[in-house]
Design a protein around this motif. Structure first.
Motif, short mmCIF file in Angstrom:
data_model
loop_
_atom_site.label_atom_id
_atom_site.label_comp_id
_atom_site.label_asym_id
_atom_site.label_seq_id
_atom_site.Cartn_x
_atom_site.Cartn_y
_atom_site.Cartn_z
N LYS A 1 25.34 10.62 6.24
CA LYS A 1 23.98 10.91 5.78
C LYS A 1 23.93 12.27 5.11
N SER A 2 23.47 12.28 3.87
CA SER A 2 23.34 13.53 3.11
C SER A 2 22.16 13.39 2.17
N ASN A 3 21.24 14.36 2.21
CA ASN A 3 20.04 14.33 1.35
C ASN A 3 19.27 13.02 1.50
N SER A 4 19.07 12.62 2.75
CA SER A 4 18.26 11.44 3.09
C SER A 4 18.87 10.12 2.66
N TYR B 1 39.64 16.99 2.97
CA TYR B 1 39.45 17.80 4.17
C TYR B 1 37.98 17.81 4.57
N VAL B 2 37.74 18.20 5.80
CA VAL B 2 36.40 18.39 6.34
C VAL B 2 36.30 19.84 6.79
N GLU B 3 35.25 20.50 6.35
CA GLU B 3 35.06 21.92 6.68
C GLU B 3 33.80 22.11 7.51
N ASP C 1 26.23 24.12 12.08
CA ASP C 1 25.78 22.79 12.51
C ASP C 1 26.03 21.72 11.45
N TYR C 2 26.61 22.11 10.33
CA TYR C 2 26.83 21.17 9.23
C TYR C 2 28.32 21.03 8.93
N LEU C 3 28.65 19.96 8.23
CA LEU C 3 30.02 19.73 7.77
C LEU C 3 30.01 19.49 6.27
N LYS C 4 31.07 19.94 5.61
CA LYS C 4 31.29 19.56 4.22
C LYS C 4 32.48 18.63 4.17
N ILE C 5 32.28 17.43 3.64
CA ILE C 5 33.35 16.46 3.46
C ILE C 5 33.78 16.52 2.00
N GLN D 1 26.36 17.38 11.34
CA GLN D 1 27.25 16.83 12.34
C GLN D 1 28.20 17.93 12.80
N THR D 2 28.81 17.76 13.96
CA THR D 2 29.72 18.77 14.47
C THR D 2 31.17 18.39 14.18
N MET D 3 32.05 19.36 14.22
CA MET D 3 33.46 19.11 14.00
C MET D 3 34.03 18.20 15.09
N ASN D 4 33.61 18.42 16.33
CA ASN D 4 34.12 17.60 17.42
C ASN D 4 33.75 16.13 17.24
N GLU D 5 32.52 15.88 16.79
CA GLU D 5 32.09 14.50 16.54
C GLU D 5 32.92 13.87 15.43
N MET D 6 33.14 14.62 14.35
CA MET D 6 33.89 14.08 13.22
C MET D 6 35.36 13.85 13.60
#
Length: 233
Positions: free
Chosen positions: A137-140, A152-154, A158-162, A173-178
């Motif tokens: 989910k990004s921008n609704s 990579y995922v950064e 509280d946010y992630l960049k995929i 989302q959190t890093m642990n969840e991803m």
């Protein structure tokens, strides 16, 4: 696969849950039941791991039905009434979803179920091997992202960049969840703020990993894991 049933008498609510379940490949919908009697028959005949149970059902309430089961599956309660929450937790349920159930809230519940506390690591590994994408989910909007696209995922608080070759998405989302979602055969966490795709590694030198147009640091606590990856391949 986690085998699920929906016990719900409202058609719209059934369709919402069915749609959510279809988007998560690790879940398999075994049956949709309109009342407790139908659900009891399914539980007697089929293997069921997880039940989405409405509280207000015709004939017998969801809580009374749950009370009647000697060996119930994992249960997620669904209802339009928040006042039942306190009473419902007496039955050791996994979560409590208020209708209408959003996909984002649904995913949080599923992540809680499959994060290793309620299903074995073997189950997680098998499910990750069979899945090939994730909805982000990004921008609704919900974007389908193939695992093979992710470089990579950064982590950013509280946010992630995929990051993929053609675009990037920012999601809450959190890093642990991803880390728990991504296949362990394709991805490795190398830093508290980075998960990388093994396929896109160009070189490893010192405390750094060279990726596509990006140099990723190796965290002190992750150095041994990276060296294990090198020695294994």
């Amino acid at each position: 696969m986690i085998k699920c049933i929906i016990v719900e008498d409202e058609t719209l609510a059934q369709h919402v849950l069915q749609s959510h379940l279809q988007k998560v490949e690790r879940l398999e919908l075994v049956a949709t039941c309109n009342n407790a009697l139908e659900a009891k028959e399914v539980l007697n005949k089929r293997e069921v791991d997880l039940m989405f149970l409405d509280i207000q059902l015709p004939g017998m309430t969801g809580l009374n039905f749950l009370r009647s089961l000697s060996n119930p599956p994992l249960v997620v309660l669904t209802t339009a009434y928040a006042e039942y929450a306190v009473e419902s937790y007496e039955y050791n349920i996994i979560d409590y979803l208020l209708k209408p159930v959003s996909f984002e809230r649904f995913c949080k519940t599923i992540n809680k179920i499959v994060d290793g506390r309620l299903f074995t690591q073997d189950t997680k590994e098998k499910d990750n091997l069979s899945a090939d994408h994730i909805f982000v989910k990004s921008n609704s909007k919900f974007f389908k992202v193939n695992f093979s696209e992710i470089i990579y995922v950064e982590g950013m608080k509280d946010y992630l960049k995929i990051q993929t070759a053609g675009y990037s998405l920012v999601t809450l989302q959190t890093m642990n969840e991803m880390e728990k979602i991504l296949p362990i055969t394709q991805f490795i966490r190398v830093h508290k703020s980075y998960i990388i795709a093994v396929a896109f590694i160009k070189s490893i030198y010192g405390n750094s990993i060279e990726m596509e147009n990006k140099t990723i640091p190796i965290g002190v606590n992750y150095k041994e894991k990276v060296m294990h990856l090198i020695n294994k391949r």
